[in-house]
Design a protein around this motif. Structure first.
Motif, PDB file in Angstrom:
ATOM      1  N   GLY A   1      49.059  53.451  35.530  1.00 40.11           N
ATOM      2  CA  GLY A   1      49.936  54.141  36.244  1.00 40.11           C
ATOM      3  C   GLY A   1      51.251  52.750  37.053  1.00 40.11           C
ATOM      4  O   GLY A   1      51.844  52.242  36.215  1.00 40.11           O
ATOM      5  N   ALA A   2      51.552  52.955  38.375  1.00 36.32           N
ATOM      6  CA  ALA A   2      52.068  52.351  39.456  1.00 36.32           C
ATOM      7  C   ALA A   2      51.576  50.853  39.691  1.00 36.32           C
ATOM      8  O   ALA A   2      51.960  50.169  39.795  1.00 36.32           O
ATOM      9  N   SER A   3      49.759  50.924  39.224  1.00 34.41           N
ATOM     10  CA  SER A   3      49.103  49.655  39.654  1.00 34.41           C
ATOM     11  C   SER A   3      49.439  48.453  38.555  1.00 34.41           C
ATOM     12  O   SER A   3      49.350  48.650  37.468  1.00 34.41           O
ATOM     13  N   ALA A   4      49.347  47.368  38.921  1.00 37.75           N
ATOM     14  CA  ALA A   4      49.690  46.339  37.672  1.00 37.75           C
ATOM     15  C   ALA A   4      47.869  46.345  37.518  1.00 37.75           C
ATOM     16  O   ALA A   4      47.626  44.794  36.765  1.00 37.75           O
ATOM     17  N   MET A   5      46.891  46.486  38.110  1.00 35.53           N
ATOM     18  CA  MET A   5      45.179  46.646  38.072  1.00 35.53           C
ATOM     19  C   MET A   5      45.241  46.730  36.385  1.00 35.53           C
ATOM     20  O   MET A   5      45.801  47.960  35.661  1.00 35.53           O
ATOM     21  N   LEU A   6      44.279  46.000  35.467  1.00 40.67           N
ATOM     22  CA  LEU A   6      43.839  46.993  34.250  1.00 40.67           C
ATOM     23  C   LEU A   6      42.390  46.867  34.207  1.00 40.67           C
ATOM     24  O   LEU A   6      41.330  45.533  35.289  1.00 40.67           O
ATOM     25  N   THR A   7      41.600  47.071  33.752  1.00 36.49           N
ATOM     26  CA  THR A   7      40.182  47.713  33.643  1.00 36.49           C
ATOM     27  C   THR A   7      39.550  48.263  32.633  1.00 36.49           C
ATOM     28  O   THR A   7      40.306  47.802  31.917  1.00 36.49           O
ATOM     29  N   PRO A   8      38.456  47.566  32.260  1.00 38.38           N
ATOM     30  CA  PRO A   8      37.668  47.657  31.422  1.00 38.38           C
ATOM     31  C   PRO A   8      37.533  49.222  30.211  1.00 38.38           C
ATOM     32  O   PRO A   8      38.109  49.635  29.353  1.00 38.38           O
TER      33      PRO A   8
ATOM     34  N   GLU B   1      54.332  31.679  33.065  1.00 40.88           N
ATOM     35  CA  GLU B   1      55.718  30.964  33.110  1.00 40.88           C
ATOM     36  C   GLU B   1      56.819  32.249  33.630  1.00 40.88           C
ATOM     37  O   GLU B   1      57.414  31.562  34.717  1.00 40.88           O
ATOM     38  N   ARG B   2      56.728  33.011  32.967  1.00 46.39           N
ATOM     39  CA  ARG B   2      57.967  33.909  33.735  1.00 46.39           C
ATOM     40  C   ARG B   2      57.183  34.674  35.146  1.00 46.39           C
ATOM     41  O   ARG B   2      57.832  35.738  35.915  1.00 46.39           O
ATOM     42  N   GLY B   3      55.846  34.919  35.185  1.00 47.65           N
ATOM     43  CA  GLY B   3      54.669  35.650  36.549  1.00 47.65           C
ATOM     44  C   GLY B   3      54.732  37.094  36.126  1.00 47.65           C
ATOM     45  O   GLY B   3      55.100  37.530  37.342  1.00 47.65           O
ATOM     46  N   ASP B   4      54.544  36.953  34.713  1.00 55.70           N
ATOM     47  CA  ASP B   4      54.483  38.609  34.282  1.00 55.70           C
ATOM     48  C   ASP B   4      52.864  39.177  34.776  1.00 55.70           C
ATOM     49  O   ASP B   4      52.271  38.404  35.332  1.00 55.70           O
ATOM     50  N   ASP B   5      52.897  40.790  35.281  1.00 54.95           N
ATOM     51  CA  ASP B   5      51.121  41.016  35.754  1.00 54.95           C
ATOM     52  C   ASP B   5      50.405  40.798  34.602  1.00 54.95           C
ATOM     53  O   ASP B   5      51.246  40.868  33.813  1.00 54.95           O
ATOM     54  N   LEU B   6      49.646  41.683  34.793  1.00 61.31           N
ATOM     55  CA  LEU B   6      48.185  41.343  33.768  1.00 61.31           C
ATOM     56  C   LEU B   6      48.834  42.515  33.013  1.00 61.31           C
ATOM     57  O   LEU B   6      48.635  42.286  31.690  1.00 61.31           O
ATOM     58  N   PRO B   7      49.618  43.863  32.490  1.00 61.44           N
ATOM     59  CA  PRO B   7      49.526  44.420  31.809  1.00 61.44           C
ATOM     60  C   PRO B   7      51.075  43.803  30.426  1.00 61.44           C
ATOM     61  O   PRO B   7      50.739  43.863  29.691  1.00 61.44           O
ATOM     62  N   GLU B   8      51.008  43.016  31.730  1.00 59.38           N
ATOM     63  CA  GLU B   8      52.799  42.546  30.706  1.00 59.38           C
ATOM     64  C   GLU B   8      52.166  41.734  29.808  1.00 59.38           C
ATOM     65  O   GLU B   8      52.849  41.010  29.040  1.00 59.38           O
TER      66      GLU B   8
END
Length: 293
Positions: free
Chosen positions: A12-19, A265-272
């Motif tokens: 969704g809108a969150s950058a969190m990833l869960t198992p 280096e780009r500062g990507d979030d977890l999904p990226e």
């Protein structure tokens, strides 16, 4: 549905990833590296580790960054410089006729005490001084690059082992990968051991040697002791195996390691970050050459 779309919908809108999120994408056949490592310790000989180094005749501990020679040499240099400055400064102050006699005495005494102040500070607050020095060094591009690869190693092996990742940082203030609670599961000690040594392994794969692994090693020994692995020789055997496995995994997925470094280096979030390493793994699996950082 492609992996990017699955991750976008699941997160969704969150950058969190869960198992659960990643397991769903894995079940859909879109993730290759998630939970791909099956880790179980075995006896390992030193010659197996030496295969990863171009110069196998050199000190293996030094090449893995597990000795304090650099820190010790830096301390000796700092003390020597402070002694030299103290000597020159005291002489200069003593001969400064434009300063009053009382002021000259006070300044000469203060400059003369400089080496003792440096030595005392190093003994009293070594962790604080080291943390401050590390923050300064992280601004230096070669150091920042090495530390980013170090953290990428922790992240990538943790991801392949299936451990929950909550975030990462490769800033001047902090370099770390934050994993979720493991609930003290003793069955995960093999995975945690490999993750602990993966930063060192990533440096070896990327630079040919590691500059610093003492903190990771000390933390791993604490974790092993908590898991009732207290005998030093048994710990050493587990550490050799964990280092070998981390080196093996990261060498096999070197393209994903470089892709993750670029994402950091780009500062990507977890999904990226996940997208970057999975795309690199897919490209490697399809025979496309991996792009180095």
């Amino acid at each position: 549905m492609c992996v990017a779309a699955i991750l976008a919908v699941a997160c969704g809108a969150s950058a969190m990833l869960t198992p659960v999120t990643l397991d769903a994408a894995k079940a859909a056949g879109e993730l290759r590296l998630w939970r791909s490592a099956r880790l179980q310790s075995r006896p390992v000989e030193l010659w197996e580790l030496r295969l990863f180094f171009k110069r196998s005749d050199r000190d293996l501990q030094a090449q893995l960054g597990l000795v304090q020679t650099k820190s010790r040499d830096a301390t000796v240099r700092a003390l020597a410089v402070s002694v030299a400055l103290s000597f020159v400064g005291s002489a200069a102050v003593s001969n400064a006729d434009f300063i009053s006699s009382d002021a000259r005495t006070t300044l000469a005494l203060g400059v003369g005490l400089l080496p003792y102040a440096v030595l005392s500070a190093g003994l009293a607050i070594p962790a604080t001084l080291r943390a401050g020095l590390n923050s300064v060094l992280r601004v230096y591009p070669p150091t920042r690059r090495r530390q980013a690869y170090h953290e990428a190693g922790h992240f990538l092996v943790g991801y392949m082992a299936g451990l929950p990742i909550e975030g990462y940082s490769v800033s001047a203030a902090e370099t770390a990968v934050r994993f979720g609670e493991l609930d003290g599961d003793a069955d995960l000690i093999d995975s945690v051991s490999c993750i602990s040594m993966a930063g060192i392994a990533a440096e070896v794969i990327s630079f040919g040697n590691a500059a610093g692994g003492l903190d990771d090693l000390a933390q791993l020994r604490v974790l092993l002791a908590r898991a009732a692995v207290t005998k030093r020789s048994v710990q050493d055997a587990r550490i050799r195996w964990a280092t070998l496995m981390a080196l093996t995994l990261l060498q096999r997925e070197e393209g994903a390691l470089h892709a993750l470094f670029r994402a950091f280096e780009r500062g990507d979030d977890l999904p990226e970050c996940v997208l970057a390493i999975e795309n690199a793994a897919r490209a490697s699996n399809n025979g496309a050459p991996s792009q180095n950082a």
